[in-house]
Motif scaffolding. Structure first.
Motif, PDB file in Angstrom:
ATOM      1  N   ILE A 146      47.495  39.571  65.377  1.00 43.37           N
ATOM      2  CA  ILE A 146      47.948  38.574  66.352  1.00 43.37           C
ATOM      3  C   ILE A 146      47.179  37.263  66.152  1.00 43.37           C
ATOM      4  O   ILE A 146      47.746  36.175  66.217  1.00 43.37           O
ATOM      5  N   LYS A 147      45.898  37.403  65.874  1.00 40.24           N
ATOM      6  CA  LYS A 147      45.074  36.217  65.640  1.00 40.24           C
ATOM      7  C   LYS A 147      45.592  35.438  64.419  1.00 40.24           C
ATOM      8  O   LYS A 147      45.673  34.214  64.431  1.00 40.24           O
ATOM      9  N   LEU A 148      45.959  36.195  63.387  1.00 42.01           N
ATOM     10  CA  LEU A 148      46.486  35.534  62.183  1.00 42.01           C
ATOM     11  C   LEU A 148      47.784  34.794  62.496  1.00 42.01           C
ATOM     12  O   LEU A 148      47.993  33.666  62.044  1.00 42.01           O
ATOM     13  N   VAL A 149      48.653  35.461  63.255  1.00 42.44           N
ATOM     14  CA  VAL A 149      49.927  34.814  63.597  1.00 42.44           C
ATOM     15  C   VAL A 149      49.651  33.550  64.411  1.00 42.44           C
ATOM     16  O   VAL A 149      50.250  32.495  64.169  1.00 42.44           O
ATOM     17  N   ASN A 150      48.712  33.648  65.332  1.00 45.02           N
ATOM     18  CA  ASN A 150      48.342  32.484  66.135  1.00 45.02           C
ATOM     19  C   ASN A 150      47.847  31.344  65.241  1.00 45.02           C
ATOM     20  O   ASN A 150      48.280  30.196  65.366  1.00 45.02           O
ATOM     21  N   GLU A 151      46.965  31.672  64.319  1.00 46.25           N
ATOM     22  CA  GLU A 151      46.420  30.644  63.418  1.00 46.25           C
ATOM     23  C   GLU A 151      47.516  30.000  62.582  1.00 46.25           C
ATOM     24  O   GLU A 151      47.562  28.778  62.412  1.00 46.25           O
ATOM     25  N   GLU A 152      48.408  30.842  62.060  1.00 50.32           N
ATOM     26  CA  GLU A 152      49.460  30.298  61.183  1.00 50.32           C
ATOM     27  C   GLU A 152      50.496  29.491  61.984  1.00 50.32           C
ATOM     28  O   GLU A 152      51.039  28.515  61.489  1.00 50.32           O
ATOM     29  N   LEU A 153      50.759  29.914  63.220  1.00 51.82           N
ATOM     30  CA  LEU A 153      51.684  29.143  64.069  1.00 51.82           C
ATOM     31  C   LEU A 153      51.089  27.762  64.366  1.00 51.82           C
ATOM     32  O   LEU A 153      51.777  26.743  64.334  1.00 51.82           O
ATOM     33  N   THR A 154      49.798  27.768  64.648  1.00 58.26           N
ATOM     34  CA  THR A 154      49.102  26.503  64.923  1.00 58.26           C
ATOM     35  C   THR A 154      49.193  25.588  63.703  1.00 58.26           C
ATOM     36  O   THR A 154      49.525  24.402  63.811  1.00 58.26           O
ATOM     37  N   LYS A 171      63.635  28.691  55.462  1.00 55.96           N
ATOM     38  CA  LYS A 171      62.640  28.584  54.379  1.00 55.96           C
ATOM     39  C   LYS A 171      61.233  28.630  54.962  1.00 55.96           C
ATOM     40  O   LYS A 171      60.325  29.228  54.389  1.00 55.96           O
ATOM     41  N   ILE A 172      61.107  27.987  56.092  1.00 57.93           N
ATOM     42  CA  ILE A 172      59.797  27.969  56.740  1.00 57.93           C
ATOM     43  C   ILE A 172      59.436  29.353  57.245  1.00 57.93           C
ATOM     44  O   ILE A 172      58.290  29.782  57.138  1.00 57.93           O
ATOM     45  N   VAL A 173      60.430  30.058  57.749  1.00 57.76           N
ATOM     46  CA  VAL A 173      60.172  31.420  58.226  1.00 57.76           C
ATOM     47  C   VAL A 173      59.661  32.274  57.073  1.00 57.76           C
ATOM     48  O   VAL A 173      58.675  33.003  57.202  1.00 57.76           O
ATOM     49  N   LYS A 174      60.294  32.133  55.927  1.00 56.12           N
ATOM     50  CA  LYS A 174      59.902  32.956  54.774  1.00 56.12           C
ATOM     51  C   LYS A 174      58.453  32.656  54.374  1.00 56.12           C
ATOM     52  O   LYS A 174      57.650  33.567  54.210  1.00 56.12           O
ATOM     53  N   GLN A 175      58.152  31.377  54.251  1.00 56.10           N
ATOM     54  CA  GLN A 175      56.785  31.001  53.866  1.00 56.10           C
ATOM     55  C   GLN A 175      55.777  31.528  54.879  1.00 56.10           C
ATOM     56  O   GLN A 175      54.718  32.036  54.522  1.00 56.10           O
ATOM     57  N   PHE A 176      56.148  31.378  56.134  1.00 55.08           N
ATOM     58  CA  PHE A 176      55.260  31.798  57.221  1.00 55.08           C
ATOM     59  C   PHE A 176      54.964  33.295  57.135  1.00 55.08           C
ATOM     60  O   PHE A 176      53.810  33.721  57.157  1.00 55.08           O
ATOM     61  N   ILE A 177      56.028  34.072  57.010  1.00 60.17           N
ATOM     62  CA  ILE A 177      55.867  35.527  56.973  1.00 60.17           C
ATOM     63  C   ILE A 177      55.064  35.946  55.742  1.00 60.17           C
ATOM     64  O   ILE A 177      54.164  36.790  55.814  1.00 60.17           O
ATOM     65  N   LYS A 212      52.820  34.313  54.171  1.00 61.60           N
ATOM     66  CA  LYS A 212      51.415  33.957  54.363  1.00 61.60           C
ATOM     67  C   LYS A 212      50.710  34.956  55.269  1.00 61.60           C
ATOM     68  O   LYS A 212      49.634  35.454  54.949  1.00 61.60           O
ATOM     69  N   VAL A 213      51.345  35.239  56.420  1.00 63.41           N
ATOM     70  CA  VAL A 213      50.705  36.143  57.375  1.00 63.41           C
ATOM     71  C   VAL A 213      50.572  37.532  56.766  1.00 63.41           C
ATOM     72  O   VAL A 213      49.523  38.174  56.871  1.00 63.41           O
ATOM     73  N   LYS A 214      51.630  37.974  56.095  1.00 65.76           N
ATOM     74  CA  LYS A 214      51.600  39.311  55.499  1.00 65.76           C
ATOM     75  C   LYS A 214      50.461  39.418  54.495  1.00 65.76           C
ATOM     76  O   LYS A 214      49.693  40.375  54.490  1.00 65.76           O
ATOM     77  N   GLU A 215      50.369  38.410  53.656  1.00 61.90           N
ATOM     78  CA  GLU A 215      49.338  38.418  52.622  1.00 61.90           C
ATOM     79  C   GLU A 215      47.946  38.555  53.240  1.00 61.90           C
ATOM     80  O   GLU A 215      47.113  39.324  52.776  1.00 61.90           O
ATOM     81  N   ARG A 216      47.734  37.817  54.324  1.00 67.09           N
ATOM     82  CA  ARG A 216      46.429  37.879  54.965  1.00 67.09           C
ATOM     83  C   ARG A 216      46.253  39.192  55.745  1.00 67.09           C
ATOM     84  O   ARG A 216      45.150  39.715  55.821  1.00 67.09           O
TER      85      ARG A 216
END
Ligand code: GDP
Length: 296
Positions: free
Chosen positions: A76-84, A47-53, A55-59
């Motif tokens: 990559i910066k977006l993925v970094n921010e969202e992982l953080t 579920k977390i993976v889905k939300q994460f993806i 979010k990143v996709k949208e941005r």
């Protein structure tokens, strides 16, 4: 190293992105598909993976990113921010009581690393010129009391112990009084663990909590147990309202899913990471540094 698999896969995906120069929406989608698989393989809750993806996709498919001069870097910066963000955003520090001692209650299943982490935490505080007192509240395993005493001797940190004939509530209360009279500004209570969560254990932990009102209730979980660690955290949190989590054994070759899921599932910040068996192998958990480590 923990996350090695995830790190390798993400770095591979991103080096492809970087090489591309200009990106289309389809390129971003393809990259996100790979990120999604990498996260699932790292044992992150689906579920977390889905939300994460999402979010990143949208941005990432926004024109600003696609039209930028370095779209790959931007993604990559977006993925970094969202992982953080996923791991809690900023570092979550240990509470400190305005009227010492600060009371820290350590809880967790047997074998998670609770006693070792109690010692490590005391050591961490001692290095900051604090005067911690370790408290042996695991009265069911005489070996646990002994283990804490040995740790205390190694670290030159006092251990409060009333043997196994008193209740954990009485021991904890007496320890807090002892700390007040002996100038200990931190009390670290090592409670009993079990192999599985059971009602009796929880009742006892609730009783200790209600009697000493800890400033921190830290759950020690073994990162090697993957999603189980997250389930354990959910159960303990429901019953005890945890203030934080310590993930142990992050030095092992765990897939890392627990570290990436536990904050999001339970709302409890990861405060420390155990990075080895040695008594100085405890690090404050920095979500941003961990994300950068994963992305290389
Ligand atoms: P408890 O039953 O929860 O009190 O667990 P212990 O503190 O006795 O730890 C169980 C085992 O895990 C011991 O062998 C510890 O040395 C080991 N351990 C604890 N933390 C870590 C860690 O961060 N990394 C590694 N590699 N081993 C750890």
């Amino acid at each position: 190293m923990v996350f090695q698999g995830l790190a390798d896969r993400l770095q591979q995906t991103f080096s492809k992105l970087k090489r591309k120069g200009k990106l289309t929406e389809a390129d971003v989608k393809e990259a996100m598909r790979e990120v999604r698989l990498a996260l699932l393989e790292a044992d992150v809750n689906f579920k977390i993976v889905k939300q994460f993806i999402d979010k990143v996709k949208e941005r990432a498919v926004g024109q600003e990113v696609l039209n930028s001069l370095t779209p790959g870097q931007q993604v990559i910066k977006l993925v970094n921010e969202e992982l953080t963000e996923l791991m809690g955003g900023t570092q979550s520090k240990l509470a400190i009581s305005s009227s010492p001692p600060t009371i820290i209650m350590m809880v967790g299943l047997q074998g998670a690393g609770k006693t070792t982490t109690s010692g490590k935490l005391a050591n961490h505080l001692k290095k900051q010129n604090r005067r911690p007192l370790l408290v042996a509240c695991d009265i069911y395993r005489p070996a646990a009391i002994k283990q804490l005493q040995v740790l205390g001797e190694q670290l030159d940190i006092p251990v409060f112990n009333m043997g196994d004939k008193n209740s954990p509530v009485n021991i904890a209360k007496a320890a807090v009084e002892h700390a007040k009279h002996h100038g200990n500004d931190y009390v670290i209570i090592d409670t009993a663990g079990r192999l599985h969560i059971d009602e009796k254990l929880m009742d006892e932990l609730v009783a200790v909590r209600d009697n000493v009102s800890p400033d921190e209730i830290l759950l020690v979980v073994d990162a090697m147990t993957g999603q189980d660690a997250v389930n354990v955290a959910e159960s303990f949190n429901e019953q005890l309202s945890l203030s934080g989590v310590v993930l142990t054994k992050l030095d092992g070759d765990t897939r890392g899913g627990a570290a990436l899921s536990v904050k999001s599932v339970t709302g409890c910040p990861i405060k420390f990471a155990g990075m080895g068996e040695k008594l100085d192998a405890l690090e404050p958990f920095h979500p941003d540094r961990m994300a950068s480590r994963i992305l290389g």
